[in-house]
Design an enzyme around this catalytic site. Structure first.
Site, short mmCIF file in Angstrom:
data_model
loop_
_atom_site.label_atom_id
_atom_site.label_comp_id
_atom_site.label_asym_id
_atom_site.label_seq_id
_atom_site.Cartn_x
_atom_site.Cartn_y
_atom_site.Cartn_z
N SER A 45 -3.02 -7.47 3.56
CA SER A 45 -3.24 -7.15 4.97
C SER A 45 -3.63 -8.39 5.76
CB SER A 45 -4.34 -6.09 5.12
OG SER A 45 -3.91 -4.87 4.59
N HIS A 77 0.84 -1.20 0.00
CA HIS A 77 0.00 0.00 0.00
C HIS A 77 0.88 1.25 0.00
CE1 HIS A 77 -3.00 -2.65 2.38
NE2 HIS A 77 -3.50 -2.51 1.15
N LYS A 101 -16.51 -6.55 7.73
CA LYS A 101 -15.18 -7.10 7.93
C LYS A 101 -14.80 -7.06 9.40
CE LYS A 101 -12.38 -6.59 3.79
NZ LYS A 101 -11.18 -5.96 3.22
N ARG A 105 -1.75 -6.41 -7.77
CA ARG A 105 -0.67 -7.33 -7.42
C ARG A 105 -0.52 -8.42 -8.46
NH1 ARG A 105 -3.02 -8.83 -1.67
NH2 ARG A 105 -4.80 -8.84 -3.04
#
Length: 162
Positions: free
Chosen positions: A130, A18, A42, A91
């Site tokens: 993460s 990030h 979440k 990614r």
């Protein structure tokens, strides 16, 4: 014309992947806002306030980067704050498939002057997320060099409290 960019995510926690995208976006655009998404579905390691504070600390050396949070529809936030660009990090190909769908839907919802720009994550960080950082850290693995030092310190503190 001043170009305002937005980079969003839950950032729980902010990783060096990030950070790399933010650093590069800060060189490309006049102003970059890191938008911390409020996602009640979440389960977060850090509260919204903790995430904002940690991100501000990690990005304190960037004069043209600010941190805010928002909830609701991304397009509403983008349009109401007059962003010109939404930055998304990629990614791998699996990210692209998801991100292109989102970008195409958002293109219908954004004001006509808003562009979505994809930046490839530095290959050294392309494998991290993460959730992976939280899992490896919680199991005692080293994530040195994969999250900013200030974030790692806060993760260590959080783990010590459990």
């Amino acid at each position: 014309m001043k170009i305002k960019a937005l980079y969003t995510g839950s950032f729980d926690p902010l990783t060096n992947g990030h950070f790399n995208i933010i650093e590069r976006a800060a060189k490309l655009y006049d102003e970059v806002t890191v938008g911390v998404i409020v996602n009640p579905s979440k389960k977060s390691m850090f509260t919204l306030e903790e995430r904002e504070d940690m991100i501000k600390e990690a990005l304190k050396d960037f004069d043209n980067v600010k941190v805010e949070h928002f909830s609701g529809l991304l397009a509403d936030y983008v349009n109401s704050n007059k962003f010109n660009v939404v930055v998304r990090g990629l990614r791998a190909t699996m990210d692209f498939e998801y991100e292109i769908q989102m970008a195409q839907m958002n293109a219908r919802l954004f004001d006509s002057s808003v562009e979505t720009v994809f930046l490839m994550t530095d290959p050294g960080y392309s494998f991290i997320s993460s959730s992976m950082m939280k899992e490896v850290h919680s199991l005692g693995g080293s994530i040195d060099g994969l999250v900013p030092e200030s974030i790692l310190k806060r993760m260590n503190e959080k783990l010590a409290c459990k």
